[in-house]
Design a protein around this motif. Structure first.
Motif, PDB file in Angstrom:
ATOM      1  N   GLU A 139      43.586  57.848  41.831  1.00  0.00           N
ATOM      2  CA  GLU A 139      42.543  56.866  42.075  1.00  0.00           C
ATOM      3  C   GLU A 139      42.829  55.603  41.269  1.00  0.00           C
ATOM      4  N   CYS A 140      42.612  54.477  41.885  1.00  0.00           N
ATOM      5  CA  CYS A 140      42.857  53.203  41.197  1.00  0.00           C
ATOM      6  C   CYS A 140      41.811  52.986  40.106  1.00  0.00           C
ATOM      7  N   LYS A 141      42.286  52.643  38.910  1.00  0.00           N
ATOM      8  CA  LYS A 141      41.388  52.445  37.775  1.00  0.00           C
ATOM      9  C   LYS A 141      40.465  51.239  37.987  1.00  0.00           C
ATOM     10  N   TYR A 142      40.952  50.262  38.791  1.00  0.00           N
ATOM     11  CA  TYR A 142      40.242  48.986  38.868  1.00  0.00           C
ATOM     12  C   TYR A 142      39.288  48.891  40.046  1.00  0.00           C
ATOM     13  N   CYS A 143      39.602  49.610  41.123  1.00  0.00           N
ATOM     14  CA  CYS A 143      38.702  49.489  42.272  1.00  0.00           C
ATOM     15  C   CYS A 143      38.316  50.845  42.887  1.00  0.00           C
ATOM     16  N   SER A 144      38.751  51.920  42.245  1.00  0.00           N
ATOM     17  CA  SER A 144      38.381  53.277  42.676  1.00  0.00           C
ATOM     18  C   SER A 144      38.905  53.695  44.045  1.00  0.00           C
ATOM     19  N   LYS A 178      50.528  52.882  45.638  1.00  0.00           N
ATOM     20  CA  LYS A 178      49.964  51.535  45.576  1.00  0.00           C
ATOM     21  C   LYS A 178      48.478  51.611  45.823  1.00  0.00           C
ATOM     22  N   CYS A 179      47.745  50.717  45.197  1.00  0.00           N
ATOM     23  CA  CYS A 179      46.334  50.612  45.533  1.00  0.00           C
ATOM     24  C   CYS A 179      46.225  49.889  46.868  1.00  0.00           C
ATOM     25  N   PRO A 180      45.516  50.465  47.823  1.00  0.00           N
ATOM     26  CA  PRO A 180      45.434  49.833  49.141  1.00  0.00           C
ATOM     27  C   PRO A 180      44.829  48.434  49.090  1.00  0.00           C
ATOM     28  N   SER A 181      44.021  48.147  48.069  1.00  0.00           N
ATOM     29  CA  SER A 181      43.410  46.816  47.990  1.00  0.00           C
ATOM     30  C   SER A 181      44.450  45.733  47.742  1.00  0.00           C
ATOM     31  N   THR A 182      45.634  46.135  47.286  1.00  0.00           N
ATOM     32  CA  THR A 182      46.665  45.142  47.031  1.00  0.00           C
ATOM     33  C   THR A 182      47.515  44.905  48.276  1.00  0.00           C
ATOM     34  N   ASN A 232      41.085  41.589  45.658  1.00  0.00           N
ATOM     35  CA  ASN A 232      42.384  41.352  45.042  1.00  0.00           C
ATOM     36  C   ASN A 232      42.494  42.211  43.809  1.00  0.00           C
ATOM     37  N   CYS A 233      42.867  43.448  44.013  1.00  0.00           N
ATOM     38  CA  CYS A 233      42.943  44.390  42.906  1.00  0.00           C
ATOM     39  C   CYS A 233      44.158  44.051  42.050  1.00  0.00           C
ATOM     40  N   ILE A 234      43.985  44.190  40.743  1.00  0.00           N
ATOM     41  CA  ILE A 234      45.080  43.828  39.838  1.00  0.00           C
ATOM     42  C   ILE A 234      46.046  44.987  39.607  1.00  0.00           C
ATOM     43  N   SER A 235      45.791  46.116  40.275  1.00  0.00           N
ATOM     44  CA  SER A 235      46.617  47.289  40.005  1.00  0.00           C
ATOM     45  C   SER A 235      48.065  47.071  40.437  1.00  0.00           C
ATOM     46  N   LYS A 236      48.959  47.631  39.635  1.00  0.00           N
ATOM     47  CA  LYS A 236      50.384  47.473  39.922  1.00  0.00           C
ATOM     48  C   LYS A 236      50.950  48.737  40.556  1.00  0.00           C
TER      49      LYS A 236
HETATM   50 ZN   LIG Z   1      42.738  49.025  43.087  1.00  0.00          ZN
END
Ligand SMILES: [Zn+2]
Length: 477
Positions: free
Chosen positions: A284-289, A310-314, A327-331
């Motif tokens: 799970e993405c830490k920034y956008c779940s 990858k976070c799908p939000s990116t 615009n998720c900042i996840s890398k």
């Molecule tokens: Zn994310």
């Protein structure tokens, strides 16, 4: 002359035939006073059936006869003594007659001290047995009749998706849709375990307990869903609306057989495991779940694949999004590195299983005891139904009363279990340790298949951040 008065009630007698212990006692007392007999003792078996002679008061009576304490035995009705011809004859001939004890049954005006009485023994006993068998037969005819007219046969426990109503089943639409979904998923190739898993991941849909392989399989094999009823292995057209059409049901039965055989040959002929990745569905993405998605790149020159999470939000495409595009900042995270990190964390736990206690803040509450109690109640329910069907010792009212009592107990315990489980992590400390100790050697050296399974047992999810990821263990709250 000293008289031993024997009295017996099974629960039904009191309700149905209208002679309680007190009523029997009064009649026997009156008779003794008319005859000027002295009562030595009242032998009372309350709540015992007459189908055998393993009853405390009966045993006491036999002992007193053997010790020549009484000269006559008096009962209200022949079937109070026994409901079986064999036992009646045994008692009169081998016990009473042997000690010259006469036997009198009031209702039939039956007295073994007379010649006529002696001759009647066999006949009466035969009738007692015959009567019992007729009742049994009538009961079975009743069940057969129900089946033939398509009435509900499992009224005490209708198939999931049905509600018992006036001799037949009504559809519970919400649950019926789940049944349809189970058949559909199964026929489109989903495994039974996966179906159960999916239903549970949505909050064990439709049930107050978790779905299991067994509960899903039972649904797949229950012919009630085709609108039929079943009795003694035979199918009859039912009165209720089908949930599954006949053709789909038949295909399912074939498929069940095929997959069972496949599973069998697989177990006896293990093939290399080839399935999803260790962390699939857990990230799970830490920034956008959002749930992280796997992206595979073309093979490298050395033949290995690079795959990343990858976070799908990116991503630009909308197809993966669960929430609003942001615009998720996840890398991007490399799959292999994430896997190695998780396996290493498990190996740390493996080296020090006592750490689990510190990590799990929950108190140990034993659900097992409740589960065992629940099983007992389920067994009693089954037994009750069997007694009702196979013997004539229960009226429908008493059956219903007992059934209700058991069902309400079952409910109460289920609620208790649910409330305990809410306060408990998915995996108990005990079970977590068991999983860790069950690993053969260090997990870092285990097969991919083993790693896959262990990760799924121990880990609820992994929150993936750019610098650091956090594991949510199944034994944590
Ligand atoms: Zn994310």
């Amino acid at each position: 002359m000293l008289v031993g008065c024997y009295l017996r009630v099974s629960t039904i007698d009191q309700a149905e035939e209208g002679y309680s212990i007190e009523q029997q006692k009064d009649k026997l007392k009156q008779y003794c006073s008319v005859k000027d007999w002295n009562v030595y003792k009242f032998y009372v078996d309350a709540g015992f059936s007459g189908s055998n002679i393993n009853r405390p008061a009966m045993q006491e009576l036999i002992e007193d006869v053997n010790n020549n304490k009484i000269g006559t035995i008096l009962v209200y009705k022949l079937d109070r003594l026994s409901r079986s011809q064999k036992d009646t004859l045994y008692l009169i001939e081998d016990v009473f007659n042997k000690h010259k004890v006469s036997f009198v049954s009031l209702n039939e005006n039956f007295d073994t001290s007379t010649a006529f009485g002696k001759a009647s023994i066999g006949i009466l006993a035969t009738f007692a047995q015959l009567e019992r068998e007729q009742i049994k037969e009538r009961m079975q005819m009743g069940k057969m009749g129900r089946a033939k007219t398509g009435k509900a046969m499992n009224w005490w426990n209708p198939a999931f998706g049905y509600i018992y109503n006036r001799e037949t089943y009504d559809i519970d639409q919400f649950k019926a849709d789940i049944v349809k979904r189970i058949y559909k998923d199964y026929l489109s190739g989903t495994s039974i375990n996966k179906i159960a898993e999916n239903l549970n991941s949505e909050g064990h849909l439709g049930k107050d307990r978790q779905w299991s392989f067994r509960t899903v399989r039972m649904i797949l094999a229950n012919s009630d869903y085709t609108g039929n009823v079943k009795y003694h292995g035979k199918i009859y057209a039912g009165q209720h609306t089908p949930i599954i059409d006949q053709k789909a049901f038949e295909t399912t039965q074939k498929e069940l057989k095929i997959r069972q055989q496949e599973a069998y040959s697989k177990n006896n002929n293990p093939r290399p495991f080839q399935s999803k990745y260790i962390l699939s569905g857990l990230l799970e993405c830490k920034y956008c779940s959002c749930n992280l998605a796997l992206v595979q790149y073309r093979p490298r020159k050395d033949g290995t694949h690079l795959s990343v999470y990858k976070c799908p939000s990116t991503m630009r495409k909308k197809m993966f999004t669960q929430r609003q595009l942001s615009n998720c900042i996840s890398k991007t995270q490399e799959r292999q590195m994430l896997e190695e990190y998780v396996i290493k964390e498990i190996s740390k736990l493996q080296a020090n299983t006592d750490k689990i206690e510190l990590m799990s803040s929950s108190k140990v509450v034993d659900v097992d005891a409740y589960e065992i109690e629940l099983e007992k109640i389920e067994k009693s329910l089954k037994k009750l139904v069997n007694i009702y069907v196979d013997t004539d010792s229960l009226t429908i009212d008493i059956f219903n009363e007992k059934k209700e009592a058991l069902l309400s107990q079952k409910n109460a315990i289920n609620k208790k279990i649910q409330s305990i489980k809410k306060k408990q992590p998915e995996l108990s400390i005990k079970d977590a340790k068991k999983v860790l100790r069950g690993i053969n050697g260090n997990i870092t050296r285990a097969s991919y298949d083993t790693k896959y399974k262990i990760v799924r047992k121990l880990i609820k999810k992994i929150i993936v951040g750019n610098e650091e990821s956090t594991i949510k263990w199944a034994f944590e709250l």
